[in-house]
Design a protein around this motif. Structure first.
Motif, PDB file in Angstrom:
ATOM      1  N   ALA A  18      23.518 -66.852 -14.936  1.00 39.01           N
ATOM      2  CA  ALA A  18      22.188 -66.263 -15.065  1.00 39.01           C
ATOM      3  C   ALA A  18      21.906 -65.454 -13.805  1.00 39.01           C
ATOM      4  O   ALA A  18      22.504 -65.678 -12.755  1.00 39.01           O
ATOM      5  CB  ALA A  18      21.140 -67.366 -15.215  1.00 39.01           C
ATOM      6  N   THR A  19      20.986 -64.530 -13.897  1.00 37.45           N
ATOM      7  CA  THR A  19      20.593 -63.787 -12.698  1.00 37.45           C
ATOM      8  C   THR A  19      19.647 -64.657 -11.880  1.00 37.45           C
ATOM      9  O   THR A  19      19.021 -65.584 -12.416  1.00 37.45           O
ATOM     10  CB  THR A  19      19.871 -62.474 -13.060  1.00 37.45           C
ATOM     11  OG1 THR A  19      18.632 -62.794 -13.719  1.00 37.45           O
ATOM     12  CG2 THR A  19      20.739 -61.588 -13.953  1.00 37.45           C
TER      13      THR A  19
ATOM     14  N   GLU B  19      16.776 -63.882 -10.963  1.00 31.62           N
ATOM     15  CA  GLU B  19      15.453 -63.715 -11.583  1.00 31.62           C
ATOM     16  C   GLU B  19      15.284 -64.632 -12.792  1.00 31.62           C
ATOM     17  O   GLU B  19      14.214 -65.198 -13.014  1.00 31.62           O
ATOM     18  CB  GLU B  19      15.231 -62.251 -11.997  1.00 31.62           C
ATOM     19  CG  GLU B  19      15.128 -61.290 -10.840  1.00 31.62           C
ATOM     20  CD  GLU B  19      16.473 -60.880 -10.231  1.00 31.62           C
ATOM     21  OE1 GLU B  19      17.544 -61.112 -10.868  1.00 31.62           O
ATOM     22  OE2 GLU B  19      16.458 -60.351  -9.102  1.00 31.62           O
ATOM     23  N   GLN B  20      16.348 -64.795 -13.577  1.00 31.22           N
ATOM     24  CA  GLN B  20      16.294 -65.703 -14.726  1.00 31.22           C
ATOM     25  C   GLN B  20      16.171 -67.146 -14.270  1.00 31.22           C
ATOM     26  O   GLN B  20      15.461 -67.945 -14.892  1.00 31.22           O
ATOM     27  CB  GLN B  20      17.546 -65.527 -15.599  1.00 31.22           C
ATOM     28  CG  GLN B  20      17.586 -64.209 -16.336  1.00 31.22           C
ATOM     29  CD  GLN B  20      18.932 -63.933 -16.969  1.00 31.22           C
ATOM     30  OE1 GLN B  20      19.978 -64.289 -16.420  1.00 31.22           O
ATOM     31  NE2 GLN B  20      18.924 -63.286 -18.127  1.00 31.22           N
TER      32      GLN B  20
ATOM     33  N   LEU C 277      22.436 -71.827 -17.756  1.00 32.44           N
ATOM     34  CA  LEU C 277      22.378 -71.155 -16.454  1.00 32.44           C
ATOM     35  C   LEU C 277      23.729 -71.104 -15.760  1.00 32.44           C
ATOM     36  O   LEU C 277      24.006 -70.177 -15.006  1.00 32.44           O
ATOM     37  CB  LEU C 277      21.383 -71.860 -15.522  1.00 32.44           C
ATOM     38  CG  LEU C 277      19.920 -71.852 -15.923  1.00 32.44           C
ATOM     39  CD1 LEU C 277      19.114 -72.732 -14.971  1.00 32.44           C
ATOM     40  CD2 LEU C 277      19.372 -70.438 -15.936  1.00 32.44           C
TER      41      LEU C 277
END
Length: 103
Positions: A13-14, A16-17, A86
Protein backbone atom coordinates in the motif's frame (compact mmCIF):
# COMPACT_ATOMS: atom_id res chain seq x y z
CA UNK A 1 29.11 -18.62 4.86
CA UNK A 2 25.76 -19.24 6.55
CA UNK A 3 22.56 -17.89 5.00
CA UNK A 4 19.28 -17.86 6.89
CA UNK A 5 15.80 -17.14 5.59
CA UNK A 6 14.08 -14.16 7.15
CA UNK A 7 10.37 -13.65 6.68
CA UNK A 8 9.47 -10.01 6.28
CA UNK A 9 6.42 -8.17 5.03
CA UNK A 10 6.75 -5.60 2.28
CA UNK A 11 4.16 -2.82 2.38
CA UNK A 12 2.45 -2.73 -0.99
CA UNK A 13 0.00 0.00 0.00
CA UNK A 14 1.13 3.59 -0.35
CA UNK A 15 1.96 5.55 2.80
CA UNK A 16 -1.17 7.62 2.13
CA UNK A 17 -3.32 4.47 2.05
CA UNK A 18 -1.74 3.31 5.31
CA UNK A 19 -2.56 6.67 6.96
CA UNK A 20 -6.12 6.54 5.59
CA UNK A 21 -6.63 3.04 7.03
CA UNK A 22 -5.32 4.17 10.44
CA UNK A 23 -7.49 7.29 10.46
CA UNK A 24 -10.57 5.36 9.29
CA UNK A 25 -10.10 3.00 12.24
CA UNK A 26 -9.86 6.12 14.44
CA UNK A 27 -6.37 5.49 15.80
CA UNK A 28 -3.62 7.97 16.43
CA UNK A 29 -0.10 6.89 15.54
CA UNK A 30 0.64 6.18 19.20
CA UNK A 31 -2.74 4.52 19.75
CA UNK A 32 -2.20 2.14 16.83
CA UNK A 33 1.29 1.24 18.06
CA UNK A 34 -0.06 0.49 21.55
CA UNK A 35 -2.93 -1.63 20.24
CA UNK A 36 -0.62 -3.55 17.89
CA UNK A 37 1.73 -4.19 20.83
CA UNK A 38 -1.23 -5.55 22.84
CA UNK A 39 -2.14 -7.80 19.91
CA UNK A 40 1.45 -9.06 19.65
CA UNK A 41 1.53 -9.88 23.38
CA UNK A 42 -1.34 -12.33 22.82
CA UNK A 43 1.01 -14.31 20.58
CA UNK A 44 3.17 -16.42 22.88
CA UNK A 45 5.79 -17.19 20.21
CA UNK A 46 9.43 -16.32 20.74
CA UNK A 47 10.87 -13.79 20.55
CA UNK A 48 8.26 -11.53 22.14
CA UNK A 49 7.50 -8.47 20.00
CA UNK A 50 6.09 -4.99 20.34
CA UNK A 51 5.39 -2.14 17.96
CA UNK A 52 6.68 1.38 18.53
CA UNK A 53 5.20 4.69 17.48
CA UNK A 54 8.28 5.25 15.32
CA UNK A 55 7.57 2.01 13.40
CA UNK A 56 4.08 3.26 12.56
CA UNK A 57 5.42 6.72 11.74
CA UNK A 58 8.12 5.27 9.47
CA UNK A 59 5.49 3.29 7.55
CA UNK A 60 3.34 6.41 7.19
CA UNK A 61 6.18 8.52 5.82
CA UNK A 62 7.58 5.82 3.56
CA UNK A 63 10.89 5.64 5.46
CA UNK A 64 10.19 1.96 6.16
CA UNK A 65 8.68 -0.37 3.57
CA UNK A 66 9.49 -3.69 5.28
CA UNK A 67 8.64 -4.90 8.75
CA UNK A 68 8.55 -8.26 10.50
CA UNK A 69 5.69 -10.38 9.19
CA UNK A 70 4.18 -10.79 12.68
CA UNK A 71 3.98 -7.01 13.13
CA UNK A 72 2.40 -6.63 9.69
CA UNK A 73 -0.24 -9.26 10.48
CA UNK A 74 -1.00 -7.62 13.83
CA UNK A 75 -1.41 -4.19 12.19
CA UNK A 76 -3.89 -5.61 9.68
CA UNK A 77 -5.84 -7.41 12.45
CA UNK A 78 -6.03 -4.27 14.61
CA UNK A 79 -7.19 -2.19 11.63
CA UNK A 80 -9.73 -4.95 10.84
CA UNK A 81 -8.34 -5.43 7.34
CA UNK A 82 -8.07 -8.76 5.51
CA UNK A 83 -4.62 -10.39 5.48
CA UNK A 84 -2.55 -9.05 2.60
CA UNK A 85 -4.46 -5.78 2.29
CA UNK A 86 -1.50 -3.59 3.28
CA UNK A 87 1.46 -5.99 3.35
CA UNK A 88 2.83 -8.81 1.20
CA UNK A 89 4.90 -11.48 2.96
CA UNK A 90 8.32 -12.21 1.42
CA UNK A 91 11.24 -14.46 2.34
CA UNK A 92 14.72 -12.93 2.18
CA UNK A 93 18.06 -14.69 2.35
CA UNK A 94 20.10 -12.95 5.01
CA UNK A 95 23.78 -13.47 5.84
CA UNK A 96 24.59 -13.52 9.53
CA UNK A 97 26.31 -10.39 10.93
CA UNK A 98 29.16 -12.47 12.30
CA UNK A 99 30.09 -13.70 8.83
CA UNK A 100 29.83 -10.23 7.30
CA UNK A 101 32.38 -8.96 9.82
CA UNK A 102 34.88 -11.72 9.08
CA UNK A 103 34.52 -11.61 5.29
Amino acid sequence: MQVTDTVMAQMHATPEQFVAAREYAQFSTRGLAEEVSRELRKDRRKPPMACSRSTISNLETGVARRIHHRRAAAIERVLKLPPGHLFRVEVFNVHSNKERLTA
